[in-house]
Scaffold this motif. Structure first.
Motif, mmCIF file in Angstrom:
data_model
loop_
_atom_site.group_PDB
_atom_site.id
_atom_site.type_symbol
_atom_site.label_atom_id
_atom_site.label_comp_id
_atom_site.label_asym_id
_atom_site.label_seq_id
_atom_site.Cartn_x
_atom_site.Cartn_y
_atom_site.Cartn_z
ATOM 1 N N HIS A 20 0.816 -1.222 0.000
ATOM 2 C CA HIS A 20 0.000 0.000 0.000
ATOM 3 C C HIS A 20 0.844 1.265 0.000
ATOM 4 O O HIS A 20 0.314 2.356 -0.139
ATOM 5 C CB HIS A 20 -0.950 0.013 1.200
ATOM 6 C CG HIS A 20 -1.984 -1.062 1.148
ATOM 7 N ND1 HIS A 20 -3.198 -0.891 0.526
ATOM 8 C CD2 HIS A 20 -1.980 -2.328 1.616
ATOM 9 C CE1 HIS A 20 -3.907 -2.003 0.636
ATOM 10 N NE2 HIS A 20 -3.182 -2.898 1.295
ATOM 11 N N GLU B 263 0.126 4.702 1.802
ATOM 12 C CA GLU B 263 -0.881 4.509 2.849
ATOM 13 C C GLU B 263 -0.349 5.003 4.202
ATOM 14 O O GLU B 263 -1.078 5.569 5.008
ATOM 15 C CB GLU B 263 -1.230 3.011 2.922
ATOM 16 C CG GLU B 263 -1.719 2.486 4.264
ATOM 17 C CD GLU B 263 -3.131 2.918 4.608
ATOM 18 O OE1 GLU B 263 -3.820 3.466 3.726
ATOM 19 O OE2 GLU B 263 -3.545 2.699 5.770
ATOM 20 N N HIS C 182 -7.344 -6.987 4.129
ATOM 21 C CA HIS C 182 -6.915 -6.040 3.092
ATOM 22 C C HIS C 182 -5.764 -6.623 2.284
ATOM 23 O O HIS C 182 -4.603 -6.403 2.606
ATOM 24 C CB HIS C 182 -6.493 -4.713 3.710
ATOM 25 C CG HIS C 182 -7.645 -3.848 4.085
ATOM 26 N ND1 HIS C 182 -8.288 -3.965 5.304
ATOM 27 C CD2 HIS C 182 -8.299 -2.878 3.409
ATOM 28 C CE1 HIS C 182 -9.279 -3.083 5.348
ATOM 29 N NE2 HIS C 182 -9.307 -2.419 4.215
#
Ligand code: 5GP
Ligand code: MN
Ligand code: MN
Length: 341
Positions: free
Chosen positions: A228, A264, A330
């Motif tokens: 991410h 992220e 995720h």
């Protein structure tokens, strides 16, 4: 269990002669705002109030010196050794009280006011509401339950904690209740634009080259944080010394670094004047940075957390990087950011 104990808290406060208030070390707007807001309201009702925080270098950060109620502050050395009632603010653990932790251990009663989900319930009575955006939200409710008035000075303290911990009503903790509280506080005549300028929209000129140095060495790691993305940088004391910039002026660097779309997680390591490092971490919705920081001796919230490190920058990052993992639900994105469409 774990419900806020409003009745017992109000009884304790009303029954105590002297109140000893303490917030977490290196106080932020929520810590000082909740402590001074309740402290002012109590002092005006005729209570004897002392307030402090347990830093070895006892100094209110420059950005927060506009807060009313600072005449309640005493140095840790002048703090009551065995307070009859001690009240803590925005501290999730006893250790976060620093030099004042031993005082909390010896207090007759210890009222803990906080909003960290990780709060260890280290007191005798707890007003801990993890759904509150700020500790000042919990403090405001106690002030109302005590029947104490909120004037513009008290409101300035409470509003400061609310806007700092919600990132000016941008973070996910920004609830209808947070906005409703802001509305009540603005009724007292406080000027949000003046407060915002004090908190965020001013720096000494020397900040610009230090910020420039930090941003110039920012590193993007698209594969980190489970694919991410991670962006990180650091600010040394040499950077600051070259410009004569005090440590507390670099708090805002993280707010620039965290805006990077490709990451992220954002991390800024800040070296203090003693050569130790304080690490700020932020995430956007996937990685729980509080968990990562807790594993390294710190803590905080899922989207904003921190810890201290005695290691060199590269070693701290080597310890932190593998902890920045998204929960199993995720999975990494199918198209990593680095592959252009
Ligand atoms: P900041 O990066 O703004 O200094 O901190 C963000 C949040 O992380 C704070 O509101 C606080 O909850 C938490 N935090 C920062 N540093 C520490 C630390 O050393 N220990 C703990 N327990 N929490 C921290
Ligand atoms: Mn805090
Ligand atoms: Mn807080």
């Amino acid at each position: 269990i774990g419900e806020p104990d409003w009745r017992r808290a109000a009884d304790l406060v009303e029954g105590a002669g002297t109140l000893a208030l303490a917030c977490h070390v290196s106080p932020d707007g929520d810590a000082l705002g909740s402590m001074l807001g309740l402290g002012l309201a109590l002092a005006r009702s005729g209570k004897k109030v002392v307030a402090s925080f347990g830093d070895r270098m006892f100094e209110v950060p420059r950005l927060l010196r506009f807060l009313p109620g600072q005449d309640l502050l005493v140095e840790p050395a002048a703090y009551p050794a065995e307070p009859e009632l001690m009240i803590t603010f925005d501290a999730s653990t006893m250790e976060r009280l620093g030099l004042l932790a031993p005082h909390a251990g010896k207090a007759g009663e210890l009222l803990v006011i906080d909003h960290h989900v990780s709060n260890t319930r280290f007191g005798t009575v707890h007003l801990v509401d993890p759904s509150a955006a700020s500790t000042t939200m919990v403090a405001e409710e106690l002030i109302h339950r005590l029947g104490l008035p909120v004037d513009r000075s008290v409101a300035t303290c409470l509003y400061t904690g609310l806007v700092t911990d919600t990132g000016s009503f941008r973070h996910s903790v920004t609830t209808p209740a947070a906005h409703a509280m802001a509305g009540r506080l603005l009724e007292t005549g406080l000027r949000p634009e003046e407060l915002a300028r004090e908190l965020w929209d001013r720096s000494p000129y020397a900040y610009l080259p230090v910020l420039g140095a930090a941003l110039g060495r920012a590193t993007l790691e698209p594969d980190a944080a489970g694919g991410h993305g991670l962006v990180w940088t650091y600010v040394t004391r040499a950077d600051r010394a070259a410009q004569g910039l005090p440590y507390d002026e670099v708090e805002g660097v993280i707010d620039v670094v965290r805006r990077v779309d490709e990451a992220e997680v954002a991390v800024v390591l800040k070296e203090d004047d003693a050569g130790g490092w304080n690490v700020s971490t932020r995430s956007k919705g996937v990685v729980d940075v509080a968990r990562a920081c807790a594993a390294l001796g710190g803590g905080g919230h899922a989207r904003a957390a921190g810890f201290s490190s005695a290691l060199a920058v590269a070693d701290t990052m080597a310890a932190l990087r593998p902890l920045l993992t998204p929960p199993p639900s995720h999975l990494p994105p199918p198209h990593p950011h680095r592959t252009e469409p």
